[in-house]
Design an enzyme around this catalytic site. Structure first.
Site, mmCIF file in Angstrom:
data_model
loop_
_atom_site.group_PDB
_atom_site.id
_atom_site.type_symbol
_atom_site.label_atom_id
_atom_site.label_comp_id
_atom_site.label_asym_id
_atom_site.label_seq_id
_atom_site.Cartn_x
_atom_site.Cartn_y
_atom_site.Cartn_z
ATOM 1 N N HIS A 117 0.602 -1.186 -0.226
ATOM 2 C CA HIS A 117 -0.144 -0.329 -0.159
ATOM 3 C C HIS A 117 1.010 0.866 -0.138
ATOM 4 O O HIS A 117 2.072 1.044 0.294
ATOM 5 C CB HIS A 117 -1.167 -0.119 1.298
ATOM 6 C CG HIS A 117 -1.878 -0.882 1.056
ATOM 7 N ND1 HIS A 117 -3.402 -0.995 0.365
ATOM 8 C CD2 HIS A 117 -2.231 -2.279 1.917
ATOM 9 C CE1 HIS A 117 -3.648 -2.228 0.813
ATOM 10 N NE2 HIS A 117 -3.338 -2.278 1.077
ATOM 11 N N ARG A 184 18.260 -13.387 7.235
ATOM 12 C CA ARG A 184 19.362 -13.057 7.064
ATOM 13 C C ARG A 184 20.176 -14.151 6.326
ATOM 14 O O ARG A 184 19.742 -15.524 6.626
ATOM 15 C CB ARG A 184 19.688 -12.817 7.928
ATOM 16 C CG ARG A 184 19.948 -13.654 8.651
ATOM 17 C CD ARG A 184 20.507 -12.457 10.375
ATOM 18 N NE ARG A 184 21.049 -13.546 11.241
ATOM 19 C CZ ARG A 184 20.176 -14.529 12.096
ATOM 20 N NH1 ARG A 184 19.041 -14.755 11.538
ATOM 21 N NH2 ARG A 184 20.727 -15.386 13.137
#
Length: 191
Positions: A117, A184
């Site tokens: 958005h 990660r």
């Protein structure tokens, strides 16, 4: 005489017939589906419209969609390569375009997005603003663990493994193993 009981053979035939019926319905709605695709019950494959554009859905040969899979292009596109497996409850929104390479495994309840958005100023409703389209791509032979979320605009390289529950918010290099929120890289896959 076969060692497989009659009820097992009949059950297998019924499930194949039911899947073929679901494939036929999706093709009739405009999806492009290759041969040998299995679609389980309760899958939601709605092409949808966005800004007068009809969504595009392409499913490659040998793909398997487990119960409860949701594929919603919403005027964009979702393309599954050959032999992709989507586990139960996988949700893919293709507003900005999602491409999944051949031989990928997406475990249960994973989510793949291709938009976000707009963040408007105070006083303007967030919901009233258009989406920002962000194409998302998974290379070939990628494994997303259970509950993984892939955010829009991300490219996951060939051969990656993403641990259960991770949130992928940036690109991942090929053949890496990633975990965590945000995901990660913790190592590379062994040769």
């Amino acid at each position: 005489m076969s060692q497989v009981p009659l009820y097992a053979r009949l059950s297998t035939r019924f499930h194949r017939w039911a899947s073929a019926t679901r494939v036929w319905r999706a093709r009739a709605a405009g999806a492009r589906i290759a041969a040998d695709v299995a679609i389980a019950p309760a899958c939601d494959l709605r092409l949808g419209f966005e800004n007068s554009r009809r969504g595009r859905l392409e499913i490659g040969a040998g793909c398997e969609l487990e119960p409860g899979v949701v594929l919603r292009p919403h005027g964009g596109s979702i393309r599954l390569g050959a032999n992709v497996h989507l586990g139960p409850g996988v949700v893919i929104y293709g507003h900005g375009g999602v491409e999944i390479g051949n031989d990928c495994l997406v475990a249960m309840h994973a989510r793949i997005l291709s938009s976000e958005h707009t963040l408007p100023p105070l006083g303007t409703l967030i919901r009233s603003q258009p989406d920002i389209l962000k194409p998302t791509r998974l290379g070939r032979d990628v494994w997303l663990g259970a509950g993984v979320t892939v955010l829009g605009g991300v490219t996951i390289g060939d051969g990656c493994v993403v641990g259960a529950g991770a949130v992928v918010s940036h690109d991942l290099p090929p053949f890496s193993v990633s975990v965590g929120i945000p995901a990660r890289v913790i190592r590379s896959r062994p040769d």
